[in-house]
Design a protein around this motif. Structure first.
Motif, PDB file in Angstrom:
ATOM      1  N   VAL A  83     -47.281  27.571  83.524  1.00 42.03           N
ATOM      2  CA  VAL A  83     -46.198  27.543  82.537  1.00 42.03           C
ATOM      3  C   VAL A  83     -44.854  27.537  83.255  1.00 42.03           C
ATOM      4  N   VAL A  84     -44.018  26.568  82.892  1.00 46.57           N
ATOM      5  CA  VAL A  84     -42.665  26.478  83.435  1.00 46.57           C
ATOM      6  C   VAL A  84     -41.705  27.304  82.595  1.00 46.57           C
ATOM      7  N   ASP A  85     -41.802  27.140  81.265  1.00 41.81           N
ATOM      8  CA  ASP A  85     -40.860  27.781  80.350  1.00 41.81           C
ATOM      9  C   ASP A  85     -41.458  27.751  78.946  1.00 41.81           C
ATOM     10  N   ALA A  86     -40.848  28.496  78.041  1.00 42.87           N
ATOM     11  CA  ALA A  86     -41.272  28.489  76.641  1.00 42.87           C
ATOM     12  C   ALA A  86     -40.050  28.591  75.745  1.00 42.87           C
ATOM     13  N   ASP A  87     -40.008  27.761  74.717  1.00 45.88           N
ATOM     14  CA  ASP A  87     -38.965  27.821  73.695  1.00 45.88           C
ATOM     15  C   ASP A  87     -39.570  28.524  72.493  1.00 45.88           C
ATOM     16  N   ILE A  88     -38.858  29.517  71.965  1.00 47.97           N
ATOM     17  CA  ILE A  88     -39.404  30.325  70.880  1.00 47.97           C
ATOM     18  C   ILE A  88     -38.446  30.343  69.703  1.00 47.97           C
ATOM     19  N   ASP A  89     -38.983  30.078  68.507  1.00 53.56           N
ATOM     20  CA  ASP A  89     -38.236  30.180  67.260  1.00 53.56           C
ATOM     21  C   ASP A  89     -38.844  31.342  66.478  1.00 53.56           C
ATOM     22  N   VAL A  90     -38.160  32.471  66.488  1.00 52.85           N
ATOM     23  CA  VAL A  90     -38.680  33.681  65.849  1.00 52.85           C
ATOM     24  C   VAL A  90     -38.889  33.476  64.354  1.00 52.85           C
ATOM     25  N   ALA A  91     -37.970  32.805  63.697  1.00 53.57           N
ATOM     26  CA  ALA A  91     -38.043  32.641  62.242  1.00 53.57           C
ATOM     27  C   ALA A  91     -39.328  31.934  61.807  1.00 53.57           C
ATOM     28  N   SER A  92     -39.731  30.922  62.544  1.00 52.97           N
ATOM     29  CA  SER A  92     -40.929  30.168  62.174  1.00 52.97           C
ATOM     30  C   SER A  92     -42.173  30.627  62.930  1.00 52.97           C
ATOM     31  N   GLY A  93     -41.973  31.372  63.996  1.00 58.24           N
ATOM     32  CA  GLY A  93     -43.099  31.793  64.829  1.00 58.24           C
ATOM     33  C   GLY A  93     -43.575  30.705  65.776  1.00 58.24           C
ATOM     34  N   ARG A  94     -42.846  29.591  65.829  1.00 59.30           N
ATOM     35  CA  ARG A  94     -43.254  28.471  66.679  1.00 59.30           C
ATOM     36  C   ARG A  94     -42.852  28.708  68.127  1.00 59.30           C
ATOM     37  N   VAL A  95     -43.804  28.428  69.001  1.00 55.81           N
ATOM     38  CA  VAL A  95     -43.572  28.541  70.435  1.00 55.81           C
ATOM     39  C   VAL A  95     -43.950  27.209  71.068  1.00 55.81           C
ATOM     40  N   THR A  96     -43.025  26.657  71.836  1.00 59.90           N
ATOM     41  CA  THR A  96     -43.293  25.432  72.578  1.00 59.90           C
ATOM     42  C   THR A  96     -43.376  25.805  74.047  1.00 59.90           C
ATOM     43  N   VAL A  97     -44.565  25.614  74.604  1.00 55.07           N
ATOM     44  CA  VAL A  97     -44.812  25.966  76.001  1.00 55.07           C
ATOM     45  C   VAL A  97     -44.692  24.696  76.844  1.00 55.07           C
ATOM     46  N   HIS A  98     -43.924  24.785  77.924  1.00 55.17           N
ATOM     47  CA  HIS A  98     -43.718  23.660  78.823  1.00 55.17           C
ATOM     48  C   HIS A  98     -44.551  23.887  80.084  1.00 55.17           C
ATOM     49  N   PRO A  99     -45.647  23.124  80.240  1.00 55.08           N
ATOM     50  CA  PRO A  99     -46.512  23.290  81.399  1.00 55.08           C
ATOM     51  C   PRO A  99     -45.963  22.569  82.631  1.00 55.08           C
ATOM     52  N   ASP A 100     -46.446  22.991  83.808  1.00 58.44           N
ATOM     53  CA  ASP A 100     -46.029  22.324  85.044  1.00 58.44           C
ATOM     54  C   ASP A 100     -47.053  21.302  85.531  1.00 58.44           C
ATOM     55  N   GLY A 101     -48.191  21.209  84.852  1.00 55.78           N
ATOM     56  CA  GLY A 101     -49.195  20.223  85.213  1.00 55.78           C
ATOM     57  C   GLY A 101     -50.197  20.687  86.244  1.00 55.78           C
ATOM     58  N   SER A 102     -50.084  21.928  86.697  1.00 56.31           N
ATOM     59  CA  SER A 102     -50.984  22.425  87.736  1.00 56.31           C
ATOM     60  C   SER A 102     -52.307  22.941  87.176  1.00 56.31           C
ATOM     61  N   VAL A 103     -52.382  23.122  85.867  1.00 54.78           N
ATOM     62  CA  VAL A 103     -53.583  23.658  85.222  1.00 54.78           C
ATOM     63  C   VAL A 103     -53.978  22.683  84.109  1.00 54.78           C
ATOM     64  N   ASP A 104     -55.289  22.419  83.971  1.00 54.81           N
ATOM     65  CA  ASP A 104     -55.701  21.486  82.923  1.00 54.81           C
ATOM     66  C   ASP A 104     -55.378  22.082  81.549  1.00 54.81           C
TER      67      ASP A 104
END
Length: 78
Positions: free
Chosen positions: A36-57
């Motif tokens: 995991v490189v980073d994560a964007d989180i929207d508390v109101a919706s509970g949505r989390v966008t995880v940005h992978p680095d490509g090192s793990v399938d």
């Protein structure tokens, strides 16, 4: 060569986040997760966008994300 920005992000919904403190706990747990490189989180919706680095399938990373969120005290919902 593939950069982190070219690797598709993983979107999940996290149940139980109600404040920025919650988001901080989830972000810290995800940041400590291999692949995991980073994560964007929207508390109101509970949505989390995880940005992978490509090192793990992707399958292994999705499993690790679920575990990291659980360890932080929350739950990934379908």
């Amino acid at each position: 060569m593939t950069t982190a920005h070219e690797i598709p992000s993983i979107d999940v919904t996290v149940e139980g986040m109600t404040c920025e403190g919650c988001a901080s706990k989830v972000r810290s747990a995800l940041s400590a997760t291999d692949g995991v490189v980073d994560a964007d989180i929207d508390v109101a919706s509970g949505r989390v966008t995880v940005h992978p680095d490509g090192s793990v399938d992707r399958g292994s990373l999705e499993f690790a994300i679920d575990g990291a969120v659980h360890d932080a005290g929350y739950r990934v919902v379908a």
